[in-house]
Design an enzyme around this catalytic site. Structure first.
Site, PDB file in Angstrom:
ATOM      1  N   GLY A   1       0.793  -1.162   0.290  1.00  0.00           N
ATOM      2  CA  GLY A   1       0.058   0.452   0.038  1.00  0.00           C
ATOM      3  C   GLY A   1       0.543   1.073   0.189  1.00  0.00           C
ATOM      4  N   GLY A   2       1.561   1.151   0.090  1.00  0.00           N
ATOM      5  CA  GLY A   2       2.959   2.760   0.305  1.00  0.00           C
ATOM      6  C   GLY A   2       2.513   3.615   1.522  1.00  0.00           C
ATOM      7  N   HIS A   3       2.007   2.471   2.409  1.00  0.00           N
ATOM      8  CA  HIS A   3       2.150   3.732   2.914  1.00  0.00           C
ATOM      9  C   HIS A   3       3.269   3.684   4.526  1.00  0.00           C
ATOM     10  CE1 HIS A   3      -1.546   4.656   1.759  1.00  0.00           C
ATOM     11  NE2 HIS A   3      -2.800   5.296   2.966  1.00  0.00           N
ATOM     12  N   ASP A   4       4.466   3.777   3.733  1.00  0.00           N
ATOM     13  CA  ASP A   4       5.174   3.097   4.606  1.00  0.00           C
ATOM     14  C   ASP A   4       5.744   4.326   5.685  1.00  0.00           C
ATOM     15  OD1 ASP A   4       7.951   1.123   6.179  1.00  0.00           O
ATOM     16  OD2 ASP A   4       8.901   2.956   6.276  1.00  0.00           O
TER      17      ASP A   4
ATOM     18  N   GLY B   1       1.877  -4.630   3.941  1.00  0.00           N
ATOM     19  CA  GLY B   1       2.942  -4.262   5.292  1.00  0.00           C
ATOM     20  C   GLY B   1       2.114  -4.331   6.896  1.00  0.00           C
TER      21      GLY B   1
ATOM     22  N   TYR C   1       5.501   0.929  17.603  1.00  0.00           N
ATOM     23  CA  TYR C   1       4.770   0.239  17.252  1.00  0.00           C
ATOM     24  C   TYR C   1       5.792  -0.147  16.196  1.00  0.00           C
ATOM     25  CZ  TYR C   1       0.135  -1.371  14.634  1.00  0.00           C
ATOM     26  OH  TYR C   1      -0.013  -1.872  13.372  1.00  0.00           O
TER      27      TYR C   1
ATOM     28  N   ASN D   1       4.656  -0.139  12.951  1.00  0.00           N
ATOM     29  CA  ASN D   1       4.159  -0.134  11.692  1.00  0.00           C
ATOM     30  C   ASN D   1       4.343   1.853  11.851  1.00  0.00           C
ATOM     31  OD1 ASN D   1       3.587  -2.506   9.673  1.00  0.00           O
ATOM     32  ND2 ASN D   1       1.371  -2.427  10.794  1.00  0.00           N
ATOM     33  N   TYR D   2       4.587   1.869  12.725  1.00  0.00           N
ATOM     34  CA  TYR D   2       4.523   3.389  13.020  1.00  0.00           C
ATOM     35  C   TYR D   2       6.351   3.701  12.670  1.00  0.00           C
ATOM     36  CZ  TYR D   2       0.022   3.822  14.217  1.00  0.00           C
ATOM     37  OH  TYR D   2      -1.799   4.177  14.259  1.00  0.00           O
TER      38      TYR D   2
HETATM   39  C1  LIG Z   1      -2.476   7.458   6.583  1.00  0.00           C
HETATM   40  C2  LIG Z   1      -2.203   6.216   7.372  1.00  0.00           C
HETATM   41  C3  LIG Z   1      -3.166   4.821   8.153  1.00  0.00           C
HETATM   42  C4  LIG Z   1      -2.638   4.466   9.461  1.00  0.00           C
HETATM   43  N1  LIG Z   1      -3.269   3.341   9.903  1.00  0.00           N
HETATM   44  C5  LIG Z   1      -3.257   2.882  10.813  1.00  0.00           C
HETATM   45  C6  LIG Z   1      -3.985   2.036  12.222  1.00  0.00           C
HETATM   46  O1  LIG Z   1      -5.022   2.560  11.810  1.00  0.00           O
HETATM   47  N2  LIG Z   1      -3.523   1.461  12.821  1.00  0.00           N
HETATM   48  C7  LIG Z   1      -2.420   1.104  12.411  1.00  0.00           C
HETATM   49  O2  LIG Z   1      -2.249  -0.372  12.984  1.00  0.00           O
HETATM   50  N3  LIG Z   1      -1.771   1.419  11.147  1.00  0.00           N
HETATM   51  C8  LIG Z   1      -1.928   2.197  10.799  1.00  0.00           C
HETATM   52  N4  LIG Z   1      -0.789   3.169   9.766  1.00  0.00           N
HETATM   53  C9  LIG Z   1       0.078   2.725   9.265  1.00  0.00           C
HETATM   54  C10 LIG Z   1       0.140   1.122   8.899  1.00  0.00           C
HETATM   55  O3  LIG Z   1       0.137  -0.128   9.088  1.00  0.00           O
HETATM   56  C11 LIG Z   1       2.025   0.629   8.157  1.00  0.00           C
HETATM   57  O4  LIG Z   1       2.057   2.069   7.496  1.00  0.00           O
HETATM   58  C12 LIG Z   1       1.804  -0.641   7.516  1.00  0.00           C
HETATM   59  O5  LIG Z   1       3.835  -0.907   6.908  1.00  0.00           O
HETATM   60  C13 LIG Z   1       1.122   0.007   5.891  1.00  0.00           C
HETATM   61  O6  LIG Z   1       1.467  -0.506   5.319  1.00  0.00           O
HETATM   62  P1  LIG Z   1       1.681  -1.012   3.355  1.00  0.00           P
HETATM   63  O7  LIG Z   1       1.522  -2.324   2.672  1.00  0.00           O
HETATM   64  O8  LIG Z   1       0.411   0.102   2.922  1.00  0.00           O
HETATM   65  O9  LIG Z   1       2.455  -0.338   2.974  1.00  0.00           O
HETATM   66  P2  LIG Z   1       4.385  -0.348   2.156  1.00  0.00           P
HETATM   67  O10 LIG Z   1       5.154   0.254   2.072  1.00  0.00           O
HETATM   68  O11 LIG Z   1       4.443  -0.226   1.273  1.00  0.00           O
HETATM   69  O12 LIG Z   1       4.924  -1.558   2.966  1.00  0.00           O
HETATM   70  C14 LIG Z   1       5.424  -1.569   4.480  1.00  0.00           C
HETATM   71  C15 LIG Z   1       6.438  -2.537   4.249  1.00  0.00           C
HETATM   72  O13 LIG Z   1       5.969  -3.652   4.430  1.00  0.00           O
HETATM   73  C16 LIG Z   1       7.427  -4.015   3.506  1.00  0.00           C
HETATM   74  N5  LIG Z   1       6.113  -4.819   2.938  1.00  0.00           N
HETATM   75  C17 LIG Z   1       4.961  -4.573   2.221  1.00  0.00           C
HETATM   76  N6  LIG Z   1       4.364  -5.322   1.125  1.00  0.00           N
HETATM   77  C18 LIG Z   1       5.165  -6.529   1.913  1.00  0.00           C
HETATM   78  C19 LIG Z   1       4.317  -7.723   1.292  1.00  0.00           C
HETATM   79  N7  LIG Z   1       3.884  -8.096   0.635  1.00  0.00           N
HETATM   80  N8  LIG Z   1       5.520  -9.307   2.121  1.00  0.00           N
HETATM   81  C20 LIG Z   1       6.866  -8.450   2.214  1.00  0.00           C
HETATM   82  N9  LIG Z   1       6.714  -7.733   2.982  1.00  0.00           N
HETATM   83  C21 LIG Z   1       6.103  -6.240   2.401  1.00  0.00           C
HETATM   84  C22 LIG Z   1       7.407  -3.170   2.858  1.00  0.00           C
HETATM   85  O14 LIG Z   1       8.816  -3.786   1.565  1.00  0.00           O
HETATM   86  C23 LIG Z   1       7.980  -2.466   4.107  1.00  0.00           C
HETATM   87  O15 LIG Z   1       8.816  -2.577   4.860  1.00  0.00           O
HETATM   88  C24 LIG Z   1      -1.048   3.875   9.362  1.00  0.00           C
HETATM   89  C25 LIG Z   1      -0.672   4.298   8.179  1.00  0.00           C
HETATM   90  C26 LIG Z   1      -1.426   5.665   7.010  1.00  0.00           C
HETATM   91  C27 LIG Z   1      -0.171   6.402   6.093  1.00  0.00           C
END
Ligand SMILES: Cc1cc2nc3c(=O)[nH]c(=O)nc-3n(C[C@H](O)[C@H](O)[C@H](O)COP(=O)(O)OP(=O)(O)OC[C@H]3O[C@@H](n4cnc5c(N)ncnc54)[C@H](O)[C@@H]3O)c2cc1C
Ligand SMILES: *[C@@H]1O[C@H](CO)[C@@H](O)[C@H](O)[C@H]1NC(C)=O
Ligand SMILES: *[C@@H]1O[C@H](CO)[C@@H](O)[C@H](O)[C@H]1NC(C)=O
Ligand SMILES: *[C@@H]1O[C@H](CO)[C@@H](O)[C@H](O)[C@H]1NC(C)=O
Ligand SMILES: *[C@@H]1O[C@H](CO)[C@@H](O)[C@H](O)[C@H]1NC(C)=O
Ligand SMILES: *[C@@H]1O[C@H](CO)[C@@H](O)[C@H](O)[C@H]1NC(C)=O
Ligand SMILES: *[C@@H]1O[C@H](CO)[C@@H](O)[C@H](O)[C@H]1NC(C)=O
Length: 532
Positions: free
Chosen positions: A109-112, A180, A470, A472-473
């Protein structure tokens, strides 16, 4: 914390682009040739390969970026983006990046928070999971297979289409990616009743460093443990997770009430700390705090109690009257709705069509820095006032604290059940955030300094030894990072114990077993023992 090293790659990159003849550039060409050949072998179309020469390269790269800060500090862009539609294409990307020594990053999802899924200090390629996002729901067994490129919005929408009483416990923002989020934890509005997303993973499909496709049985319980909170990045590319869905009532109740300092916000927030983790676990009272303009134009603090009750309003009111009368909640503050509508409500989309959950580019884009903490003892009332002073140092609405209550089901698991260790003993998690726009980016350092000052001020009120955070943050401030992506133990142990407590040791041990050469890595990935 960036060192002067971040300037170096910029010149290096400029050099490569101009000369076109350095070994790094040759490596890139070799990689691309390798990839094209592998794709041909598996009869894959090349239209899932984007290089900067393709017209849509930039839009694909930017499509899921929600925080502009990381990329603005790191001019290096991936020289290839692969958007696989088949597992064989992921295997090809792994094979070729291993063969040519190219860093591979995976993005769902790119939300890192630090952009680690799409920036790097060394030449790199991205495997972007956007096209692998199918979701299949079994309403008899109450399970779902979810490909990691799906967003939370797509997951919630798909579940609600199938059933009024099934749901899943995960984050609030609909554009967060499953890949993520699940692999790093996954806290949301039902976490006090149902735990976090990672608590519900019952199987997974992962491609390991040798390109082997593994499920729970063939990966073994160690690796399966690691990817449920230890972060996917360090261990492989997760293609799909299988989860157990949860059962919810057909009608839930939401409210979002505001109290300002003039309305006794300080006392009420103080009191909240004695209630939030202990109250009925069907109720999650999340608290947002910002500096705002009051109606008479004076600065004040707004405390927003944003809450979900898994039940009817007539059952909620007596609970609030008994346990938290200070808030003065009345029936008129509350709205009953189906669970899926509550997803729209908490995402700020109330009144819009549910289809908005399928829109992967809907939310706003800005510059942002976040951090986290865990609170084990209530913060004294007089000290809350010092926090308000910090909030007032920034413009209105620019900075925000989120207090997310723990307790309930979260505490039913031991700290080592899965790598996510934040269990019994935590009253709430603090999320610190500050955001700014492109025009204000010249002053970005001021905001970053502000959040770091607040974080160091808060040290005395939050968890210690380690000061937990945390995963994920993600926060690159905690633990100095080697800019070459070679994470040595000294650096890694700082953030490792904060994110995972003692589970960090087991994660390192597992990493050593499944990826001893550290193929899957980023600036904050679990290092194998060989690097200790
Ligand atoms: C606007 C916003 C709101 C949020 N709200 C919450 C919330 O309510 N609760 C909460 O707990 N967190 C929340 N988060 C944090 C969110 O859980 C983390 O940012 C999470 O890692 C995002 O996952 P992603 O796949 O979108 O991100 P990505 O940037 O795609 O990935 C995050 C990390 O995981 C790795 N990764 C991604 N996909 C895979 C895969 N398929 N296999 C192995 N590794 C992978 C990536 O390489 C990177 O290191 C929020 C973040 C944002 C920006
Ligand atoms: C990118 O360009 C290459 C070379 O022209 C082409 O083969 C490939 O299909 C293009 N990719 C996409 C996604 O269009
Ligand atoms: C704030 O608290 C005081 C003292 O407990 C009380 O008298 C007053 O009514 C409260 N104000 C509001 C707006 O609730
Ligand atoms: C808040 O008030 C200040 C001073 O009156 C004003 O300059 C600012 O624009 C206001 N901000 C918002 C978001 O209303
Ligand atoms: C709660 O109210 C505040 C203040 O009006 C607002 O900024 C916030 O977006 C609201 N939250 C939700 C989930 O509606
Ligand atoms: C998603 O939302 C954005 C912003 O509102 C809009 O521009 C875009 O057209 C929407 N996409 C779809 C597929 O509806
Ligand atoms: C990482 O750094 C250490 C010490 O600087 C070095 O010995 C080791 O070879 C490096 N490992 C990799 C994989 O680059």
């Amino acid at each position: 914390m960036q060192t002067s090293g971040s300037i170096f790659p910029f010149f290096l990159l400029a050099f490569i682009l101009v000369s076109g003849a350095s070994s790094a550039a040759d490596k890139n060409i070799d990689f691309l040739e390798c990839l094209t050949l592998q794709f041909q072998k598996s009869n894959s179309e090349s239209d899932s390969i984007y290089t900067p020469q393709n017209a849509s390269y930039s839009s694909v790269l930017q499509s899921s970026i929600r925080n502009l800060r990381p990329a603005s500090n790191s001019p290096r862009r991936p020289f290839v983006i692969i958007t696989p539609e088949h597992e064989s294409q992921i295997q090809a990307a792994i094979y070729c990046s291993k063969k040519h020594g190219i860093q591979l990053k995976v993005r769902s999802g790119g939300h890192d928070y630090e952009g680690l899924s799409y920036i790097s200090e060394t030449p790199f390629v991205i495997v972007d999971m956007r096209n692998l996002r199918s979701i299949s729901i079994d309403t008899e067994k109450n399970t779902a297979w979810i490909q990691t490129g799906a967003t939370l919005g797509e997951l919630y929408y798909t579940i609600a289409e199938k059933s009024k009483t099934l749901a899943f416990t995960a984050g609030v923002c609909p554009t967060v990616g499953v890949g993520g989020h699940f692999s790093g934890g996954g806290y949301g509005m039902m976490s006090r009743k149902h735990g976090i997303a990672a608590d519900h993973i019952i199987d997974a499909k992962l491609i390991d460093a040798n390109g082997q496709i593994r499920d729970r049985e063939s990966m073994g319980e160690d690796l399966f443990w690691a990817i449920r909170g230890g972060g996917g990045t360090s261990f492989g590319i997760v293609v799909a997770f299988k989860v157990k869905l949860i059962v919810i009532p057909e009608t839930v109740t939401v409210f979002n009430v505001t109290r300002t300092l003039e309305q006794n916000a300080t006392q009420i927030v103080h009191r909240w700390q004695y209630v939030a983790d202990k109250i009925d676990e069907n109720l999650l009272l999340r608290l947002f705090l910002r500096s705002i303009n009051s109606s008479n134009g004076k600065r004040t603090i707004g405390a927003f109690f944003t809450s979900l009750y898994l039940g009817r309003v007539d059952d909620l009111i007596p609970i609030m009257q008994e346990k938290f009368p200070e808030l003065g909640l009345v029936k008129e503050d509350c709205t009953e709705m189906p669970w899926i509508e509550s997803i729209l409500f908490f995402a700020g989309f109330q009144g819009e069509s549910q289809d908005i959950l399928l829109n992967r580019t809907r939310d706003s884009i800005r510059y942002f820095k976040g951090k986290s903490d865990y609170v084990k003892q209530p913060i004294p009332e007089s000290r809350l006032k010092n926090i308000w002073k910090f909030l007032n140092q920034e413009d209105v609405n620019r900075a925000e604290l989120q207090f997310s209550p723990y307790g309930g089901r979260i505490d039913d698991f031991s700290e080592s059940e899965i790598p996510f260790p934040h269990r019994s003993g935590n009253i709430f998690m603090i999320h610190y955030g500050v955001g700014w726009s492109q025009e204000e980016n010249a002053k970005s350092q001021r905001h970053i300094n502000w959040i770091r000052r607040l974080y160091s001020f808060m040290a005395r009120y939050v968890s210690k030894s380690p000061r937990a955070a945390y995963f994920n943050y993600r926060d690159l401030d905690i633990g100095m990072n080697n800019i070459k992506g070679n994470t040595s133990y000294r650096q890694a142990s700082v953030w490792g114990f904060k994110y995972f407590k003692n589970n960090f040791r087991r994660l390192v041990h597992i990493k050593n077993k499944v990826d001893p050469t550290n193929f899957f890595r980023n600036e904050q990935s679990v290092p194998p023992e060989s690097l200790w």
